[in-house]
Scaffold this motif. Structure first.
Motif, PDB file in Angstrom:
ATOM      1  N   LYS A   1      -1.287  15.507  -3.039  1.00 22.45           N
ATOM      2  CA  LYS A   1      -2.584  14.841  -3.206  1.00 22.45           C
ATOM      3  C   LYS A   1      -2.643  13.509  -2.452  1.00 22.45           C
ATOM      4  CE  LYS A   1      -5.702  13.462  -6.944  1.00 22.45           C
ATOM      5  NZ  LYS A   1      -5.866  13.393  -8.399  1.00 22.45           N
ATOM      6  N   PHE A   2      -1.510  12.851  -2.289  1.00 24.91           N
ATOM      7  CA  PHE A   2      -1.474  11.518  -1.689  1.00 24.91           C
ATOM      8  C   PHE A   2      -0.694  11.471  -0.376  1.00 24.91           C
ATOM      9  CE2 PHE A   2      -1.880  11.055  -6.289  1.00 24.91           C
ATOM     10  CZ  PHE A   2      -3.043  10.320  -6.363  1.00 24.91           C
ATOM     11  N   GLN A   3      -0.180  12.610   0.085  1.00 28.16           N
ATOM     12  CA  GLN A   3       0.721  12.569   1.232  1.00 28.16           C
ATOM     13  C   GLN A   3       0.020  12.201   2.545  1.00 28.16           C
ATOM     14  OE1 GLN A   3       2.663  16.360   1.274  1.00 28.16           O
ATOM     15  NE2 GLN A   3       1.067  17.349   2.476  1.00 28.16           N
ATOM     16  N   ASP A   4      -1.224  12.602   2.744  1.00 32.06           N
ATOM     17  CA  ASP A   4      -1.910  12.230   3.982  1.00 32.06           C
ATOM     18  C   ASP A   4      -2.046  10.716   4.093  1.00 32.06           C
ATOM     19  OD1 ASP A   4      -2.128  14.877   4.741  1.00 32.06           O
ATOM     20  OD2 ASP A   4      -4.215  15.083   4.073  1.00 32.06           O
ATOM     21  N   ASN A   5      -2.432  10.090   3.006  1.00 30.65           N
ATOM     22  CA  ASN A   5      -2.529   8.630   2.977  1.00 30.65           C
ATOM     23  C   ASN A   5      -1.155   7.997   3.229  1.00 30.65           C
ATOM     24  OD1 ASN A   5      -3.745   6.029   2.472  1.00 30.65           O
ATOM     25  ND2 ASN A   5      -2.806   6.098   0.457  1.00 30.65           N
ATOM     26  N   TYR A   6      -0.133   8.524   2.581  1.00 32.01           N
ATOM     27  CA  TYR A   6       1.231   8.015   2.749  1.00 32.01           C
ATOM     28  C   TYR A   6       1.663   8.098   4.211  1.00 32.01           C
ATOM     29  CZ  TYR A   6       6.316   7.885   2.658  1.00 32.01           C
ATOM     30  OH  TYR A   6       7.630   7.592   2.928  1.00 32.01           O
TER      31      TYR A   6
ATOM     32  N   SER B   1       1.370  10.824 -11.001  1.00 29.77           N
ATOM     33  CA  SER B   1       0.599  12.063 -11.096  1.00 29.77           C
ATOM     34  C   SER B   1       1.466  13.301 -10.917  1.00 29.77           C
ATOM     35  CB  SER B   1      -0.506  12.082 -10.040  1.00 29.77           C
ATOM     36  OG  SER B   1       0.045  12.256  -8.743  1.00 29.77           O
TER      37      SER B   1
ATOM     38  N   ALA C   1       0.963   4.119  -2.909  1.00 28.66           N
ATOM     39  CA  ALA C   1       0.867   5.558  -2.636  1.00 28.66           C
ATOM     40  C   ALA C   1       2.001   6.309  -3.324  1.00 28.66           C
ATOM     41  CB  ALA C   1       0.883   5.818  -1.131  1.00 28.66           C
TER      42      ALA C   1
ATOM     43  N   LEU D   1       1.433   6.363  -7.113  1.00 27.28           N
ATOM     44  CA  LEU D   1       0.449   7.367  -7.503  1.00 27.28           C
ATOM     45  C   LEU D   1       1.053   8.767  -7.477  1.00 27.28           C
ATOM     46  CD1 LEU D   1      -2.677   5.919  -5.683  1.00 27.28           C
ATOM     47  CD2 LEU D   1      -2.228   5.918  -8.143  1.00 27.28           C
ATOM     48  N   MET D   2       1.906   9.030  -6.480  1.00 25.74           N
ATOM     49  CA  MET D   2       2.601  10.324  -6.432  1.00 25.74           C
ATOM     50  C   MET D   2       3.500  10.493  -7.644  1.00 25.74           C
ATOM     51  SD  MET D   2       3.875  10.564  -2.513  1.00 25.74           S
ATOM     52  CE  MET D   2       2.822  10.116  -1.153  1.00 25.74           C
TER      53      MET D   2
ATOM     54  N   ARG E   1       0.840  -1.204   0.000  1.00 23.53           N
ATOM     55  CA  ARG E   1       0.000   0.000   0.000  1.00 23.53           C
ATOM     56  C   ARG E   1       0.877   1.257   0.000  1.00 23.53           C
ATOM     57  NH1 ARG E   1      -3.470  -3.672   2.509  1.00 23.53           N
ATOM     58  NH2 ARG E   1      -2.684  -3.437   4.615  1.00 23.53           N
TER      59      ARG E   1
END
Length: 135
Positions: free
Chosen positions: A71-76, A66, A59, A62-63, A55
């Motif tokens: 856009k994806f750092q909180d999830n990371y 894109s 992440a 996707l970074m 996962r």
């Protein structure tokens, strides 16, 4: 600098936001520019991201694709927090991934995330071995 990529018959590659599928013969591409590039063997899907390290890889992927880290750092950050608590031996890998991201070297971060997946496999193997011995 030009990147040379050789594709096997039917192999896929992502260049920028486009998925390209090779025909039925071997192909050689010469790619110039700064678009993100991922070969099929390095692409992880949402369905195949079935472990914590995978996962994290997804992440970072996707970074990278894109080119939008925020856009994806909180999830990371949530994912790395969880994996470091569960398996402190992952901290050096996560530190390298994060350092590459800070340096805007997302492809290198992706490669280090692959190393994290390999490390996770070793952890799971050791746990399975210990579990089997305990029976």
């Amino acid at each position: 600098m030009t990147l040379k990529v050789e594709l096997k018959p039917g192999e896929r590659i992502i260049i920028g936001e486009s998925m390209i599928t090779n025909d039925d013969q071997r192909t050689r591409l010469y790619i110039e520019g700064n678009a993100p590039i991922l070969r099929e063997k390095d692409i992880l899907t949402v369905d195949s991201a079935n472990t914590p390290a995978k996962r994290i890889y997804l992440a970072v992927q996707l970074m990278y694709l894109s080119q939008e880290v925020t856009k994806f750092q909180d999830n990371y950050f949530s994912l790395i927090h969880d994996i470091m608590l569960a398996a402190p031996s992952t901290i050096p890998f996560v530190a390298k991934i994060s350092n590459y991201m800070i340096a805007d070297q997302l492809y290198k971060a992706l490669k280090e995330a692959r190393a994290l997946i390999d490390h996770e496999k070793k952890i799971f193997a050791a746990l399975n071995s210990a579990s089997a011995e305990g029976k």
